[in-house]
Design an enzyme around this catalytic site. Structure first.
Site, PDB file in Angstrom:
ATOM      1  N   HIS A 103      14.756 -13.346  13.687  1.00  0.00           N
ATOM      2  CA  HIS A 103      13.785 -12.572  12.917  1.00  0.00           C
ATOM      3  C   HIS A 103      12.375 -13.200  13.387  1.00  0.00           C
ATOM      4  O   HIS A 103      11.355 -12.438  13.145  1.00  0.00           O
ATOM      5  CB  HIS A 103      13.937 -13.037  11.515  1.00  0.00           C
ATOM      6  CG  HIS A 103      13.308 -14.346  10.930  1.00  0.00           C
ATOM      7  ND1 HIS A 103      14.231 -15.417  10.737  1.00  0.00           N
ATOM      8  CD2 HIS A 103      12.241 -14.714  10.528  1.00  0.00           C
ATOM      9  CE1 HIS A 103      13.420 -16.512  10.162  1.00  0.00           C
ATOM     10  NE2 HIS A 103      12.205 -16.028  10.213  1.00  0.00           N
ATOM     11  N   ASP A 111      21.055 -14.858  13.032  1.00  0.00           N
ATOM     12  CA  ASP A 111      19.690 -15.490  12.859  1.00  0.00           C
ATOM     13  C   ASP A 111      18.923 -16.258  14.253  1.00  0.00           C
ATOM     14  O   ASP A 111      18.284 -17.102  13.892  1.00  0.00           O
ATOM     15  CB  ASP A 111      19.157 -15.871  11.684  1.00  0.00           C
ATOM     16  CG  ASP A 111      17.682 -15.587  11.530  1.00  0.00           C
ATOM     17  OD1 ASP A 111      17.025 -14.810  12.400  1.00  0.00           O
ATOM     18  OD2 ASP A 111      16.862 -16.112  10.806  1.00  0.00           O
ATOM     19  N   SER A 136      10.077 -21.316  11.006  1.00  0.00           N
ATOM     20  CA  SER A 136      11.120 -20.708  11.468  1.00  0.00           C
ATOM     21  C   SER A 136      11.483 -21.021  13.105  1.00  0.00           C
ATOM     22  O   SER A 136      10.500 -20.582  13.740  1.00  0.00           O
ATOM     23  CB  SER A 136      11.031 -19.024  11.191  1.00  0.00           C
ATOM     24  OG  SER A 136      11.135 -18.861   9.688  1.00  0.00           O
TER      25      SER A 136
END
Length: 308
Positions: A57, A87, A162
């Site tokens: 993402h 992911d 992230s």
């Protein structure tokens, strides 16, 4: 406290992990395709020839971006491949990169174990937080899919973390930070045998081919009368069978308790997931379930999972 050793043991561990990992975690800038501006995230150098690991993402639909390191150097990168179902994404930097981080083994983690998160929240390079493993085997609903088997930690994570590293006390990367679910509730994709296969497939082919059965499942108890004979207490209860899917054609039914697949015991969704890679596509797959107190054997032929 002795003057020669001003840090307590906990601080020594955290500061030691920070010193070893911070140079190896890049701040990523990724252009937004079809829009102005850019996305920020983190990436971990994991090979000596410029491969970085991050979240799918973080890169989205982009094909390139730039990575900046704590020593002030930067390098452009290309997106080698991304896998939204886990992911995870693999990047390849075209310039020089720091020495790689060591990948660990998340399957050896225990609840309460110390972990350290290293990333670049809000574009601030080299941020370090620490906490413990709060839970294991969590599921993360995300963008119309579910990411299975994630690590839950109370190490503080913020936007931009992230793709950064979640490490153990020996600075081994045992997870890639993926989401902030709330205050004191961070989630990370584990580094284990399954994700190593995903990473290898992304490096080699730019994508991950998966087998598909067409089942929705949840853990369910083995009837007490069968536990000693089977040597286990848990299987996977079939909650839904997709009409016309491989499992439906094989005769599997809602309510069946999945016990073994290809001879391997299955008690959690990740047990089945690690069997559902390219080599299973189109091949006979032996499945044993418990139905109405009896063992039933079926043969299914998984098809290839087609991305939505």
């Amino acid at each position: 406290m002795e003057a020669s050793n001003p840090l307590d043991a906990y601080s020594q561990i955290v500061s030691g992990v920070a010193a070893r990992l911070t140079p190896k975690v890049a701040s990523l800038r990724v252009p937004r395709r079809g829009a102005t501006g850019e996305s920020l995230g983190s990436g971990v150098v994991f090979t000596g020839d410029g491969f970085l690991l991050t979240n799918a993402h973080v890169v989205g639909q982009a094909t390139s971006g730039s990575a900046s390191f704590s020593d002030g150097t930067s390098a452009p990168f290309n997106v080698v491949g991304a896998d939204p179902l886990s992911d995870l994404a693999v990047l390849r930097a075209s310039g020089s990169t720091p020495e790689p981080a060591e990948l660990g083994e998340a399957d050896k983690l225990v609840v309460g174990q110390l972990v350290v998160a290293v990333g670049n929240p809000l574009g601030l390079a080299g941020s370090v937080t620490a906490g413990v493993v709060s839970a294991l085997g969590r599921s993360l609903p995300a963008r119309g899919r579910v990411i299975e088997d994630v690590i839950q930690t109370d190490a503080a994570l913020n936007p931009g973390n992230s793709g950064g590293a979640l490490a153990d006390a020996n600075a081994r990367v045992i997870g890639i930070n993926t989401a902030v679910a709330g205050v004191g509730l961070g989630l990370a994709v584990p580094v284990n045998d399954t994700t190593r296969r995903i990473i290898s497939a992304l490096m080699a082919d730019g994508r991950v081919r998966r087998a598909y059965l067409g089942l929705a499942m949840m853990p369910g108890p083995v009837p007490a009368a069968w536990r000693e004979r089977l040597g286990r207490n848990t299987g996977l209860r079939i909650a839904e069978v997709v009409t016309g899917g491989p499992a439906n054609r094989a005769g599997l039914r809602q309510g069946d308790l999945l016990l073994t697949v290809a001879g391997h015991p299955v008690a959690a969704s990740q047990d089945l997931q690690r069997l559902m890679f390219s080599e299973a596509i189109g091949k006979p797959l032996a499945i044993t379930v418990m139905r109405n107190g009896a063992l039933v054997d079926v043969i299914a032929e998984p098809s290839e999972l087609v991305a939505a």
